[in-house]
Design a protein around this motif. Sequence first.
Motif, PDB file in Angstrom:
ATOM      1  N   GLY A 107     -10.732  10.904   2.195  1.00  0.00           N
ATOM      2  CA  GLY A 107     -11.161  10.852   3.581  1.00  0.00           C
ATOM      3  C   GLY A 107     -10.114  10.171   4.425  1.00  0.00           C
ATOM      4  N   VAL A 108     -10.576   9.436   5.444  1.00  0.00           N
ATOM      5  CA  VAL A 108      -9.665   8.745   6.350  1.00  0.00           C
ATOM      6  C   VAL A 108     -10.153   7.312   6.567  1.00  0.00           C
ATOM      7  CG1 VAL A 108      -8.930  10.847   7.557  1.00  0.00           C
ATOM      8  CG2 VAL A 108     -10.885   9.546   8.427  1.00  0.00           C
ATOM      9  N   ILE A 109      -9.199   6.444   6.920  1.00  0.00           N
ATOM     10  CA  ILE A 109      -9.544   5.084   7.321  1.00  0.00           C
ATOM     11  C   ILE A 109      -9.066   4.881   8.748  1.00  0.00           C
ATOM     12  CG2 ILE A 109      -9.519   4.078   5.008  1.00  0.00           C
ATOM     13  CD1 ILE A 109      -6.705   2.949   5.654  1.00  0.00           C
ATOM     14  N   VAL A 146      -5.870   6.502  12.671  1.00  0.00           N
ATOM     15  CA  VAL A 146      -6.593   7.224  11.630  1.00  0.00           C
ATOM     16  C   VAL A 146      -5.587   7.688  10.575  1.00  0.00           C
ATOM     17  CG1 VAL A 146      -8.039   9.225  11.117  1.00  0.00           C
ATOM     18  CG2 VAL A 146      -8.398   7.917  13.230  1.00  0.00           C
ATOM     19  N   ILE A 147      -5.839   7.272   9.332  1.00  0.00           N
ATOM     20  CA  ILE A 147      -4.897   7.545   8.239  1.00  0.00           C
ATOM     21  C   ILE A 147      -5.631   8.240   7.100  1.00  0.00           C
ATOM     22  CG2 ILE A 147      -3.382   6.465   6.524  1.00  0.00           C
ATOM     23  CD1 ILE A 147      -2.956   4.206   8.565  1.00  0.00           C
ATOM     24  N   PRO A 148      -5.166   9.434   6.684  1.00  0.00           N
ATOM     25  CA  PRO A 148      -5.774  10.098   5.524  1.00  0.00           C
ATOM     26  C   PRO A 148      -5.517   9.287   4.259  1.00  0.00           C
ATOM     27  CG  PRO A 148      -3.948  11.403   6.414  1.00  0.00           C
ATOM     28  CD  PRO A 148      -4.062  10.196   7.254  1.00  0.00           C
ATOM     29  N   ILE A 157       0.021   8.065   5.455  1.00  0.00           N
ATOM     30  CA  ILE A 157      -0.880   8.444   4.371  1.00  0.00           C
ATOM     31  C   ILE A 157      -1.183   7.191   3.567  1.00  0.00           C
ATOM     32  CG2 ILE A 157       1.112   9.203   3.000  1.00  0.00           C
ATOM     33  CD1 ILE A 157      -2.288  10.727   2.488  1.00  0.00           C
ATOM     34  N   GLY A 158      -2.410   7.049   3.125  1.00  0.00           N
ATOM     35  CA  GLY A 158      -2.785   5.926   2.271  1.00  0.00           C
ATOM     36  C   GLY A 158      -3.005   6.399   0.853  1.00  0.00           C
ATOM     37  N   LEU A 159      -2.518   5.630  -0.115  1.00  0.00           N
ATOM     38  CA  LEU A 159      -2.723   5.934  -1.523  1.00  0.00           C
ATOM     39  C   LEU A 159      -3.614   4.861  -2.131  1.00  0.00           C
ATOM     40  CD1 LEU A 159       0.909   6.791  -2.763  1.00  0.00           C
ATOM     41  CD2 LEU A 159      -0.832   8.351  -1.862  1.00  0.00           C
TER      42      LEU A 159
END
Length: 184
Positions: A75-77, A83-85, A116-118
């Motif tokens: 999702g996203v934060i 807003v970051i996927p 992008i977030g991992l």
Amino acid sequence: MVETATADSAEGRLPRKFERETADLVFNEENNIDDMFLTFGVSGEEYGLGIAFVTEIVGMQRVMQVPDVPKFIKGVINLRGKVIPVMDVRCRFEMPEKPYTERTVIIVLDVDSVPIGLVVDNVSDVLEIPPSQIDPAPKFNSTRTHESLIRGLGKSGERVAVLLDIRKLVGEGIGDVAESGPVQ
């Protein structure tokens, strides 16, 4: 440079030990950023990615689900209004899911100007691994059609980390989420 941050909520806070350790990271002219890798754990194995892509590390926080995306896109934060996927690396590697813990973090990257977030199990260290200490990615006879996500195997002392090709890792599935833009 890696910036550590804490989320606004108590559940998004990094462990104090990690905050102290990362506050001591200093890059000077003797360090070559291309040889620096952030190492992290997923399912008990150590992986690494180029530190130049890392913008910050945040504690796990609420991830808003988004429909019609690959399973590994959680999702996203909303990180300070941006807003970051978010991609779960464990799911991307087709490993069994497990509950997030207090050590689970999101590594926020900037890949070709796309954030992008991992989600990873834990963050380890920043290692300097010169090209002479990186062995080529092993070639396996695989039925998969995509190129290997592995850039090479980096050695630092007795440690070996699987170095990931970040563009290949995030390339599949993230484009649709990142390119959708703001809701009108």
